[in-house]
Design an enzyme around this catalytic site. Structure first.
Site, mmCIF file in Angstrom:
data_model
loop_
_atom_site.group_PDB
_atom_site.id
_atom_site.type_symbol
_atom_site.label_atom_id
_atom_site.label_comp_id
_atom_site.label_asym_id
_atom_site.label_seq_id
_atom_site.Cartn_x
_atom_site.Cartn_y
_atom_site.Cartn_z
ATOM 1 N N HIS A 1 0.836 -1.209 0.000
ATOM 2 C CA HIS A 1 0.000 0.000 0.000
ATOM 3 C C HIS A 1 0.873 1.262 0.000
ATOM 4 C CE1 HIS A 1 -3.632 2.364 1.351
ATOM 5 N NE2 HIS A 1 -2.646 3.170 1.752
ATOM 6 N N GLU A 2 1.762 1.348 0.973
ATOM 7 C CA GLU A 2 2.602 2.550 1.079
ATOM 8 C C GLU A 2 3.513 2.673 -0.138
ATOM 9 O OE1 GLU A 2 1.790 4.788 3.003
ATOM 10 O OE2 GLU A 2 0.447 3.558 4.218
ATOM 11 N N HIS B 1 1.709 4.430 -2.868
ATOM 12 C CA HIS B 1 1.815 5.888 -2.713
ATOM 13 C C HIS B 1 3.183 6.360 -3.216
ATOM 14 C CE1 HIS B 1 -1.845 6.739 -0.586
ATOM 15 N NE2 HIS B 1 -1.559 5.980 0.453
ATOM 16 N N HIS C 1 3.417 6.711 -6.890
ATOM 17 C CA HIS C 1 2.744 7.936 -7.327
ATOM 18 C C HIS C 1 3.729 9.109 -7.280
ATOM 19 C CE1 HIS C 1 -1.546 9.937 -7.088
ATOM 20 N NE2 HIS C 1 -1.002 10.079 -8.263
#
Ligand SMILES: [Zn+2]
Length: 675
Positions: free
Chosen positions: A463-464, A467, A470
């Site tokens: 998940h992290e 990010h 991105h």
């Protein structure tokens, strides 16, 4: 004496920075930025996009970098001195940014350009920047009368202090609590690794026995495995009552003050509520749309949640003659029931998820999808010896630095997050590449065992890392539109979509090998991981929705009549409560997401993003999870684009259609329930 923060630097110069450097650096950088802004305002040339908007977006770069270093440290490696500096500089920064957005001369120049929007030959990104900057002024009172502007500034200064205090109280409460156990019976049920870590922790404090704390790696396994119901209750109540003890760390007054100030601020600007104000710049647009969204999902999930709760209660009764299932029983009996149904507990899986293997796994996934490679390097300055540093390459071109900081420390706040030390932007011919960081709180290695992650920690890491992608793949012109600088209900798409690969055989084969034998995770485990992923999904969904509804209750109404935080919260939880009420606990007083972080009127966005990520991943599934075609489109239209366009437009360009709720309902097993 030179101040390293005021010298030009590329990588953050952590080893040269001393605490006493921060305040003078902030003051100097604020002065420098003021001069840059004055130059824009006093430019004798008529306002243009370049001499006003572009100049504004590239101003204050040194100040931004000092701020990101300082506030990242305040989250990941703080101490009393840093917290004190934060209390001093936060109001200064807030006042300064208010000075900018209330600068009438600057606003007039932007307004002049904004009014020519249709006749100017601007790119889509430039139009977005212009609209965003204009709104930034109007939403911060540029059209207000003088006395209202003054009040707005007071509110913002007080809010920024209150938010810091709120977070410091939660951190202090977490660090303060210690449960020392000396009787072997009290740690019955705990896995060996957890016991060993607890023993080591006790030893580090010069004590015998086991130390249990409110840090996640200590708290979660205890709630899941500890047989002693009384101790589970004690720990659960301690965890659930942070900031709720009527002492100097109490947050009740802070909550009331924060929501009232936010409401007053929204009213000043002409909005009904804080939620109306926030949602104007979200994909969801209005409080009504958010509430409709939450209630629609609640309707689908509630029957499943109630059925699951009854099952769990019956199981606890059968096993231990428990009559009334309490909050501190939930994780314990869920884990037992899950084991019975799937015969798959975290301890069985953990050997396949050695931290280093999972990191290599997520790197390999990024390589297959986006052509990225990661090279660990030791020449990058860092703020703690545990931090790892990587250079990231896209088809042999350097694109980013990546910092990874994985384990809990006393000065680190709980949870996991992505942040950056340097933004991406393009100035002239030069594409300046970003410095991205992931900070987590994963189980530490012990003297006999490496860091072995629970499956939940594996998905958190993915998940992290989503990010981080991105940020790393950002490819825009203007720094304020780059990377994860997108609407809040869009920002979780890249992170949540990455979690999907953790459930796929083809991806697990890349990294899920036993840390001792090298054996690949058995495929029956993989099947069971997938099956068990929807285990109690109704309850989990209702829980998430309850947080979203609590957030909207605090921010979607006039709060001036609210006197009792706990009573108000209880009412907000009415439609979502499954467990008996506990009078000792309060969620709001430690709900840092909405009272310290930026999630006010935005908690719904986790579920919103799940709709997006399920729909996006369905596209990958249709074409193969490593489909180059879909990955390229995702990179081109989502990951690289940041906030340069309306997210709905970006999404449609990637997917070919607006997101559809069905993929989520199907994945969550909530379609059949109501069919
Ligand atoms: Zn996230």
């Amino acid at each position: 004496m030179k101040n390293p923060l005021l010298e030009p630097f590329n990588e953050a110069p952590f080893s040269k920075i001393k605490n006493e450097h921060f305040k003078p650096a902030f003051l100097q950088a604020i002065e420098d930025t003021k001069k840059e802004i004055d130059d824009i305002v006093n430019n004798p040339e008529p306002p243009t996009f370049e001499n006003t908007l572009e100049a504004l977006d590239f101003s204050g770069q040194q100040l931004d970098r000092i701020s990101s270093i300082f506030f990242n440290l305040n989250s990941a490696e703080t101490n009393e001195e840093i917290q004190k500096i934060a209390q001093e500089v936060s109001p200064l920064l807030s006042e300064f940014s208010n000075d900018i957005v209330l600068n009438q001369g600057l606003f007039q120049r932007i307004k002049t350009v904004y009014e020519q929007l249709d006749s100017l030959d601007l790119t889509k990104e430039q139009q977005t920047l212009l609209e965003k900057k204009y709104k930034n002024f109007s939403r911060n009172g540029a059209n207000l009368k003088e006395e209202n502007k003054k009040r707005l500034r007071e509110i913002d200064a007080e809010l920024s202090k209150l938010k810091l205090t709120f977070g410091e109280n939660v951190l202090a409460e977490t660090n303060k609590y210690e449960m020392f156990l000396t009787d072997e019976k009290d740690v019955e049920g705990l896995p060996e690794g957890t016991k060993e870590a607890a023993a080591q922790l006790a030893k580090s404090k010069g004590k015998e026995g086991w130390l249990i704390t409110l840090d996640y790696p200590s708290y979660i396994p205890f709630m899941k495995y500890a047989k002693n119901r009384e101790l589970r209750k004690e720990l659960s109540l301690a965890f659930g009552s942070k900031g709720f003890h009527n002492d100097e760390l109490d947050n009740q007054e802070n909550v009331i003050r924060i929501v009232n100030l936010r409401h007053e601020r929204a009213n000043l600007l002409g909005y009904d509520t804080h939620a109306d104000f926030v949602l104007e710049e979200r994909m969801a647009e209005t409080p009504k749309k958010v509430l409709d969204f939450l209630h629609e999902l609640l309707e689908k999930a509630k029957p499943a949640a109630e059925r699951e709760f009854a099952e769990l209660e019956a199981y606890a009764k059968e096993l231990d003659n428990i009559d009334r299932l309490e909050k501190w029983d939930s994780a314990y009996y869920s884990e037992k029931l899950k084991q019975k149904l799937f015969n798959l507990d975290d301890e069985k899986l953990k050997p396949y998820f050695k931290l280093e293997n999972v990191i290599n796994g997520v790197f390999k996934v990024a390589e297959k999808l986006f052509g990225l490679t990661f090279k660990e390097v030791d020449h990058i300055d860092k703020y703690h010896e545990e931090v790892k540093t990587f250079e990231v390459y896209e088809n042999d071109n350097f694109i980013s630095l990546f910092y990874a900081d994985f384990h809990p420390r006393p000065g680190k706040r709980g949870g996991a997050w992505m942040t950056s030390y340097k933004p991406q932007y393009t100035l002239g011919e030069k594409n300046s590449r970003p410095h991205i960081s992931n900070v987590c709180n994963f189980t530490k290695p012990t003297s006999s065992k490496p860091s072995l992650l629970t499956f939940n920690e594996v998905t958190t890491l993915f998940h992290e890392f989503g990010h981080a992608l991105h940020g790393m793949l950002a490819n825009t012109t203007y720094p304020s539109l780059s990377g994860a600088s997108v609407y809040w209900d869009f920002v979780e798409l890249p992170s949540q979509v990455m979690e999907n690969w953790c459930y796929e055989k083809e991806a697990l084969e890349l990294f899920a090998h036993h840390y001792e034998t090298g054996e690949l995770i058995p495929m029956e485990f993989v099947e069971k991981i997938k099956e068990s992923a929807t285990f109690q999904e109704g309850m989990a969904t209702v829980r998430q929705l309850s947080f979203g509804l609590l957030d909207m209750a605090w921010h979607g109404k006039d709060p001036s009549e609210i006197k009792d935080v706990k009573a108000y919260e209880t009412k907000a939880f009415e439609s979502t409560d499954l467990f008996p009420e506990t009078l000792e606990t309060c969620m709001s007083t430690s709900f840092a997401h909405i009272f310290q972080g930026g999630y006010s009127s935005g908690y719904y966005s986790y579920k919103w993003a799940e709709v997006l990520d399920a729909d996006a991943f369905a596209y990958f599934k249709e074409n193969g999870i490593f489909s180059k075609m879909v990955a390229d489109k995702f990179k081109e239209h989502v990951l690289s684009k940041g906030g340069t366009e309306n997210p709905m437009e970006l999404y449609k360009r990637f997917r070919g259609a607006e997101p559809n709720i069905d993929a989520l309902l199907e994945r969550a097993g909530l379609l059949e329930t109501n069919g």
